[in-house]
Write an enzyme that holds these catalytic residues in place. Structure first.
Site, PDB file in Angstrom:
ATOM      1  N   CYS A 172       9.566  12.046 -20.666  1.00  0.00           N
ATOM      2  CA  CYS A 172       9.399  13.069 -19.636  1.00  0.00           C
ATOM      3  C   CYS A 172       9.031  12.435 -18.298  1.00  0.00           C
ATOM      4  O   CYS A 172       9.297  12.999 -17.260  1.00  0.00           O
ATOM      5  CB  CYS A 172       8.315  14.047 -20.026  1.00  0.00           C
ATOM      6  SG  CYS A 172       8.723  14.953 -21.503  1.00  0.00           S
ATOM      7  N   PHE A 209       7.519   8.176 -30.909  1.00  0.00           N
ATOM      8  CA  PHE A 209       7.933   8.072 -32.306  1.00  0.00           C
ATOM      9  C   PHE A 209       6.936   7.317 -33.169  1.00  0.00           C
ATOM     10  O   PHE A 209       6.895   7.512 -34.380  1.00  0.00           O
ATOM     11  CB  PHE A 209       9.328   7.464 -32.417  1.00  0.00           C
ATOM     12  CG  PHE A 209      10.376   8.497 -32.178  1.00  0.00           C
ATOM     13  CD1 PHE A 209      10.565   9.519 -33.097  1.00  0.00           C
ATOM     14  CD2 PHE A 209      11.127   8.495 -31.023  1.00  0.00           C
ATOM     15  CE1 PHE A 209      11.496  10.519 -32.880  1.00  0.00           C
ATOM     16  CE2 PHE A 209      12.066   9.489 -30.782  1.00  0.00           C
ATOM     17  CZ  PHE A 209      12.250  10.500 -31.712  1.00  0.00           C
ATOM     18  N   ARG A 267       2.925  44.785 -34.560  1.00  0.00           N
ATOM     19  CA  ARG A 267       4.345  44.522 -34.308  1.00  0.00           C
ATOM     20  C   ARG A 267       4.882  43.396 -35.190  1.00  0.00           C
ATOM     21  O   ARG A 267       6.072  43.337 -35.483  1.00  0.00           O
ATOM     22  CB  ARG A 267       4.575  44.168 -32.833  1.00  0.00           C
ATOM     23  CG  ARG A 267       4.164  45.240 -31.867  1.00  0.00           C
ATOM     24  CD  ARG A 267       4.820  46.595 -32.177  1.00  0.00           C
ATOM     25  NE  ARG A 267       4.549  47.597 -31.159  1.00  0.00           N
ATOM     26  CZ  ARG A 267       3.463  48.369 -31.113  1.00  0.00           C
ATOM     27  NH1 ARG A 267       2.530  48.279 -32.048  1.00  0.00           N
ATOM     28  NH2 ARG A 267       3.287  49.253 -30.131  1.00  0.00           N
TER      29      ARG A 267
END
Ligand SMILES: [Zn+2]
Length: 344
Positions: free
Chosen positions: A190, A131, A11
């Site tokens: 988070c 970061f 696919r």
């Protein structure tokens, strides 16, 4: 390509921009995923299913029950056994596709090991949560001339940018120009702001699509734009980013993160505490206190410091970014708590 592979990837081969030639390239390609959390698990899963030849996974953490909501490679037994994420990921990826060579590395990416762990691959993928590590990856990418894909997600929002040395702006062009355009608020993580699995899934999927263009040797298909989306508001954006001709990293080639000069200084601080000094931070303690309210206990602050507990640890934070983590002598634990609760 073997007949079984032609069938397995049929696919993807039918997709005209990849075709059999592109699939051959993907099968011969290699990548490294740094950080195997919300983004890293999804991007690793997609790339292994797409047939990447070799994948290295670097992560310093263990699987916890609070990871399972979004870190799609892990299950309850991984959390019960507190398996290192890299090891658990390797097992599940092998079960999904026994073709690719998967290499799990249980480590924190640091200036000392970055060159070794990131070299010898065609692409570096960002699944990190801070970061400091991203700027280390950025330096290594430029020094080793390997493209990398930056990705981040917090709350319902996410952002991603593909960086190719010599062709595109780098992360330092974006972060160190003073505007800090297109970055997720340094204060949001988070662990304080939460995260929707769908936001991570969208960003990781865009990272995987960009990865396939590079690994299938179709660089002309890369759009070169900073893409951001908010799955809650439905707002999607794509903006062009200019290269900074004075950039510390891609123009002046001063690799301060790779050379370790910009790392936060971590020192032992009395008995059973570790001190972290990050440069150039400017915490608003009252604001920080509000943000921590849902995740920490015994939060107290005055004009000079903020203190909160995350049993068995106690963190004391100063407005300039310095923090003292009590309850451990392990710099890695202190650094991880800092990144999680104070941002990076
Ligand atoms: Zn740059």
């Amino acid at each position: 390509m073997k007949p079984a592979e032609r069938d397995r990837y049929s696919r993807q081969i039918l997709f005209a921009h990849i075709g059999e030639q592109g699939q051959d390239r993907i099968l011969a390609s290699s990548a490294v995923v740094v950080g195997c959390g919300a983004l890293g698990t999804v991007v690793a899963g997609l790339l292994v299913r797409a047939g990447v030849g070799r994948l290295r996974i670097i992560d310093r953490d263990f699987v916890e029950s609070s990871n399972l909501q979004r870190q799609t490679l892990f299950d309850e037994s991984d959390a019960r056994d507190a398996l290192p994420k890299a090891i658990a990921a390797e097992r599940h990826l092998r079960a999904a596709n026994s073709g690719p060579k998967i290499e799990a590395v249980v480590a924190d990416l640091t200036p000392e090991n970055a060159r070794e762990l990131l070299s010898g691959v065609d692409l570096i993928l960002d699944g990190t949560d801070n970061f400091e590590t991203r700027l280390l990856i950025n330096d290594a990418s430029l020094a080793l001339n390997i493209p990398w894909i930056y990705g981040a997600a917090v709350g319902s929002y996410g952002i991603t940018l593909t960086i190719r040395p010599g062709h595109t702006p780098c992360l330092a062009c974006l972060l160190e120009s003073g505007e800090r355009a297109g970055t997720i608020g340094a204060d949001a993580t988070c662990d304080t702001a939460g995260i929707l699995n769908a936001a991570a899934g969208v960003i990781a999927s865009i990272e995987a699509a960009e990865a396939l263009k590079i690994l299938a040797a179709k660089p002309e298909a890369l759009h070169g734009r900073l893409v951001s989306c908010d799955v809650w508001s439905g707002k999607f954006q794509s903006i062009g980013i200019a290269r900074n001709p004075e950039c510390r990293a891609c123009a002046r080639r001063e690799f301060t993160y790779l050379e370790g000069e910009a790392q936060p200084q971590i020192t032992m601080c009395g008995r059973n505490s570790v001190q972290i000094h990050e440069h150039g931070r400017n915490f608003n303690l009252a604001e920080l206190s509000g943000r921590l309210a849902s995740s920490a206990a015994e939060i107290r602050h005055n004009d000079f410091l903020l203190r909160f507990t995350l049993p068995p640890y106690e963190l004391t934070v100063f407005p300039d970014g310095r923090a003292i983590v009590k309850g451990t002598q392990d710099p890695a634990i202190a650094r991880s708590l800092y990144a999680r609760y104070l941002g990076a």
